[in-house]
Design an enzyme around this catalytic site. Structure first.
Site, PDB file in Angstrom:
ATOM      1  N   ASP A  52       0.863  -1.192   0.000  1.00 48.24           N
ATOM      2  CA  ASP A  52       0.000   0.000   0.000  1.00 48.24           C
ATOM      3  C   ASP A  52       0.896   1.238   0.000  1.00 48.24           C
ATOM      4  O   ASP A  52       1.022   1.921   1.014  1.00 48.24           O
ATOM      5  CB  ASP A  52      -0.910  -0.022   1.234  1.00 48.24           C
ATOM      6  CG  ASP A  52      -1.841   1.182   1.288  1.00 48.24           C
ATOM      7  OD1 ASP A  52      -1.997   1.880   0.267  1.00 48.24           O
ATOM      8  OD2 ASP A  52      -2.414   1.426   2.373  1.00 48.24           O
ATOM      9  N   CYS A  57      -3.484   4.558  -4.224  1.00 49.90           N
ATOM     10  CA  CYS A  57      -4.174   5.837  -4.367  1.00 49.90           C
ATOM     11  C   CYS A  57      -3.861   6.479  -5.710  1.00 49.90           C
ATOM     12  O   CYS A  57      -4.252   7.618  -5.955  1.00 49.90           O
ATOM     13  CB  CYS A  57      -3.792   6.777  -3.223  1.00 49.90           C
ATOM     14  SG  CYS A  57      -2.022   7.164  -3.154  1.00 49.90           S
TER      15      CYS A  57
END
Length: 434
Positions: free
Chosen positions: A366, A392
């Site tokens: 992540d 993201c």
């Protein structure tokens, strides 16, 4: 004669060059959320707050115009809920009905993957609703002695839009805006100060980390710090820090992550909405089911770590010592986990090597927006059978996914995540199997 204003190097001019109003038909919505039309010169023209198939009048010249009037509105147009929408640079798509807006985000994600020649199953998107953001960044500018101006930057400008409401923010944050303006009032002793209040809603109250206060001149005076603490106490804030340095503490800010209670370090990263965090954590946990040993890379304060440690022993790594320290301390609040070994480690300069991954059968990564190129290369060289990527930034995810796919992985499914409501931004979780 008054000298003309000079444009600051590197800063965009927020105003389109002068030009007569002209009529356009909008063909699509572009990557930044503006409508795209063809100009009489053949190139694209970008017009904010417009939708596909609308006929509009816009003014200006060049490729950036300003909307004057909608002559024929789309059936998908809805009234924007925020009174600041046309000035504020925070939301670009409040005028678009939810269904087609969300479908547009999913198609953008599909297109980003396609540019890397990746096809996969794209699941129905998770969508955060209004009033759910627990983390916002509010810019402050000098106002009166009692209250600063506070809000978001204007569209394509360095000017500030002084806000009274914010429909994306949790109601607790929105209700605190007047108090936060008073909190920011003492921050302008130095003319170069341009503070930003990084506001996080925690289980014990609002946690505020303030950056952008000029420090080279010695920082805030004792009097200004005293005023800051008085305003924080009056607003019943949990904590106020100045670029991580403690300025006021009434209660330790904490959040629950799965079975653990985590005491947050100043400026800690959290997913922007609790609902998105829950959806992503559940998806990652489901994909990791049956693992015997897990690596959680770029673990932060443990968003996924604690859920994964209910499944199998976890090795967790992140470049931030404060985040890793908070994760480690929180282990005592979550008995019954399979075991967590946490390490502060720069995964760009020192990624987890393929040899270190020998006993790992599920790896989760992540990373920040720049992606995980170095770590993806090691995962590609390893024998790990399953990888779960959280991102993201779809562009860097697609790049890293290509590395894994070229090494024999298949991207089996992707969950789109819309937690930055009414922005062009979309996030995702993807599952890879060999």
């Amino acid at each position: 004669m008054r000298s003309p204003k000079r444009r600051v190097q590197g800063r965009p001019d927020p105003r389109p060059p002068p030009g007569p109003p002209a009529e356009f038909t909008i063909d699509a919505v572009g990557g930044e959320g503006d409508g795209v039309a063809a100009s009489d010169r053949g190139g694209p023209v970008f017009i904010p707050f417009t939708l596909p198939c609308e006929r509009v009048v816009a003014k200006g010249s060049g490729d950036r115009r300003e909307l004057v009037e909608v002559l024929e509105a789309s059936a998908e147009r809805v009234p924007p809920p925020c009174p600041h929408v046309f000035a504020c640079g925070g939301c670009a798509l409040q005028h678009w009905a939810h269904g087609p807006y969300l479908a547009w985000k999913v198609e953008r994600l599909r297109g980003t993957l396609a540019r890397q020649h990746i096809e996969t199953e794209i699941l129905p998107a998770f969508a955060a609703g209004p009033g759910t953001r627990r983390r916002v960044g509010l810019h402050a500018r000098k106002g009166t002695a009692e209250a600063a101006r506070l809000g978001y930057k204007a569209r394509r400008s360095w000017d500030l839009v002084d806000i009274a409401v914010c429909p994306i923010a949790d109601p607790c944050i929105e209700a605190a805006i007047p108090a936060l303006k008073r909190l920011a009032a003492p921050l302008f002793e130095h003319p170069k100060s341009a503070p930003t209040l990084h506001v996080t809603l925690t289980d014990t109250g609002l946690d505020i980390d303030i950056t952008g206060v000029e420090a080279r001149s010695g920082g805030l005076s004792a009097d200004a710090r005293s005023q800051l603490a008085e305003q924080a106490a009056a607003a019943d804030l949990a904590r106020v820090t100045l670029a991580g340095e403690m300025a006021y503490l009434a209660r330790q800010p904490t959040v629950r992550l799965g079975p653990a209670r985590v005491a947050l370090p100043a400026g800690a990263f959290l997913q922007a909405t609790p609902g998105a965090e829950a959806a992503m954590t559940a998806f990652v946990g489901e994909a990791a089911a049956g693992a015997s040993r897990i690596a959680d890379l770029y673990c932060g304060v443990g968003t996924f770590t604690f859920r994964l440690a209910e499944i199998a022993p976890v090795y967790a790594a992140d470049f931030g010592p404060g985040a890793v320290g908070a994760l480690t301390a929180a282990l005592a609040t979550a008995p019954g986990l399979k075991g967590v070994t946490a390490e502060a480690r720069d995964l760009v300069r020192r990624p987890m090597l393929s040899d270190e991954l020998r006993k790992v059968d599920v790896a989760v990564f992540d990373p920040p927006r720049a992606g995980a190129a170095e770590q993806a290369a090691e995962l590609a060289r390893s024998a790990v059978p399953r990888v779960i990527g959280v991102s993201c930034n779809p562009a860097t995810f697609a790049r890293d996914a290509r590395t894994l796919i070229d090494a024999g992985f298949t991207l089996e499914r992707v969950l789109p995540v819309d937690q930055f409501l009414w922005s062009p931004h979309v996030e995702l979780v993807g599952v890879f199997n060999r």
